[in-house]
Design a protein around this motif. Sequence first.
Motif, PDB file in Angstrom:
ATOM      1  N   VAL A  82       0.835  -1.208   0.000  1.00 24.78           N
ATOM      2  CA  VAL A  82       0.000   0.000   0.000  1.00 24.78           C
ATOM      3  C   VAL A  82       0.865   1.251   0.000  1.00 24.78           C
ATOM      4  CG1 VAL A  82      -1.657   1.339   1.356  1.00 24.78           C
ATOM      5  CG2 VAL A  82      -1.971  -1.125   1.088  1.00 24.78           C
ATOM      6  N   MET A  83       1.935   1.240   0.793  1.00 26.42           N
ATOM      7  CA  MET A  83       2.830   2.404   0.861  1.00 26.42           C
ATOM      8  C   MET A  83       3.479   2.673  -0.502  1.00 26.42           C
ATOM      9  SD  MET A  83       4.622   1.650   4.553  1.00 26.42           S
ATOM     10  CE  MET A  83       5.822   2.958   4.359  1.00 26.42           C
ATOM     11  N   LYS A  85       2.426   1.612  -3.506  1.00 27.53           N
ATOM     12  CA  LYS A  85       1.413   1.988  -4.491  1.00 27.53           C
ATOM     13  C   LYS A  85       0.980   3.438  -4.296  1.00 27.53           C
ATOM     14  CE  LYS A  85      -1.442  -1.171  -5.693  1.00 27.53           C
ATOM     15  NZ  LYS A  85      -2.560  -2.154  -5.748  1.00 27.53           N
ATOM     16  N   THR A  86       0.851   3.873  -3.038  1.00 28.50           N
ATOM     17  CA  THR A  86       0.483   5.263  -2.762  1.00 28.50           C
ATOM     18  C   THR A  86       1.523   6.224  -3.300  1.00 28.50           C
ATOM     19  OG1 THR A  86      -0.703   4.594  -0.761  1.00 28.50           O
ATOM     20  CG2 THR A  86      -0.077   6.910  -0.940  1.00 28.50           C
ATOM     21  N   GLU A  87       2.797   5.870  -3.147  1.00 31.55           N
ATOM     22  CA  GLU A  87       3.866   6.724  -3.661  1.00 31.55           C
ATOM     23  C   GLU A  87       3.827   6.790  -5.192  1.00 31.55           C
ATOM     24  OE1 GLU A  87       8.767   7.065  -3.450  1.00 31.55           O
ATOM     25  OE2 GLU A  87       7.683   5.689  -2.140  1.00 31.55           O
ATOM     26  N   VAL A  89       1.156   6.365  -7.138  1.00 31.76           N
ATOM     27  CA  VAL A  89      -0.017   7.144  -7.533  1.00 31.76           C
ATOM     28  C   VAL A  89       0.236   8.641  -7.339  1.00 31.76           C
ATOM     29  CG1 VAL A  89      -2.422   7.647  -6.940  1.00 31.76           C
ATOM     30  CG2 VAL A  89      -1.654   5.274  -7.125  1.00 31.76           C
ATOM     31  N   ASN A  90       0.856   9.007  -6.224  1.00 32.68           N
ATOM     32  CA  ASN A  90       1.141  10.425  -5.964  1.00 32.68           C
ATOM     33  C   ASN A  90       2.113  10.988  -6.995  1.00 32.68           C
ATOM     34  OD1 ASN A  90      -0.550  10.478  -3.737  1.00 32.68           O
ATOM     35  ND2 ASN A  90       1.089  10.020  -2.288  1.00 32.68           N
ATOM     36  N   HIS A 155      -7.907   4.471  -8.000  1.00 37.63           N
ATOM     37  CA  HIS A 155      -6.729   5.175  -7.480  1.00 37.63           C
ATOM     38  C   HIS A 155      -6.832   6.689  -7.662  1.00 37.63           C
ATOM     39  CE1 HIS A 155      -5.145   1.040  -7.986  1.00 37.63           C
ATOM     40  NE2 HIS A 155      -4.422   1.344  -6.929  1.00 37.63           N
TER      41      HIS A 155
END
Length: 313
Positions: A82-83, A85-87, A89-90, A155
């Motif tokens: 999750v960490m 993937k979040t990076e 996407v950002n 996302h």
Amino acid sequence: MVAWGEYKKMKDHDTSARQLMGDSFKKKIKENLHFIKLLGQVVLVTCTQKLAQRGHREGEETDNPGNVRKILKNEIICILAVMIKTEIVNEAKEAKFFSIIVDETKDVSKTEQLSLIIRYCYKENLYESFLDFKAAFQLDANALTHEILNVLKRHEIYFKANLVGQGFDGVSVMSGRHKGVAARIKQEAPFAFYVHCHAHRLNLVLVDVIKSLPDASQFFSLLEKLYVFISGSYAHAKWIDVQKELYPNEQTRQLKRLSDTRWACRYDACKVIRDRLSAVLANLDLVKAVELIETVTVQLEEMRSDPSSFDPL
């Protein structure tokens, strides 16, 4: 007396129970942070070095249940995923414009999986980052388009004006000019120009070259016939048994089916034949012997029922 001794010790050091609890809590947090960091480092090493995270047997009786049960927790892997993937996407959102690369592949359970990679330029560096896996239970253009766009929506990646490219293989369901996935996505994102995957294009060239060479064409035709023959229920069971006998300490392998659109399949098919040639030959001899015995058995039964039909040499 013990309680009194503890009280005297606290009084002499001017320490309250609340402070002791606070210090204990801080110590516990420090230990947990250390363990999480250690688990993260183990996950990173096993993933980057392609080490197995699970054992062959994971029951309580086994001495080696695998890295997951020994030193890892699935929750840690999910949190790290999750960490990361979040990076990704950002970064893609900050880059604004992006393209997607989509392909399908079957997992070990033979379920078709849709993999989506996002390509973007972030801080003057070009990135191709894996974004998501999605089970594809329907493989028509409408269903695939729906799954791809849903990944982007989930996302919260704005695609209507920012999606500028899409890369797939050349099969009609993906590249169809009017009703293919590329055409349907372009209706939603008008700047998403379709590019036929160059790896697949190179593969199609090689396939045509092979078909023009008689020896190579016959060789791969033989590989396909071997795959069809050994995939039969009876021959396949013997194929597994022969491998277990000849390679007792190795995992059994499966022959690979040839495909014009899967650009690595010919290499995989040749590799299995090279590594298991002894098992292939032994399996063919065994099946041939069994078929011969069955033929003789049928002839003997016919002789018993009608001795006059026997034609001596």
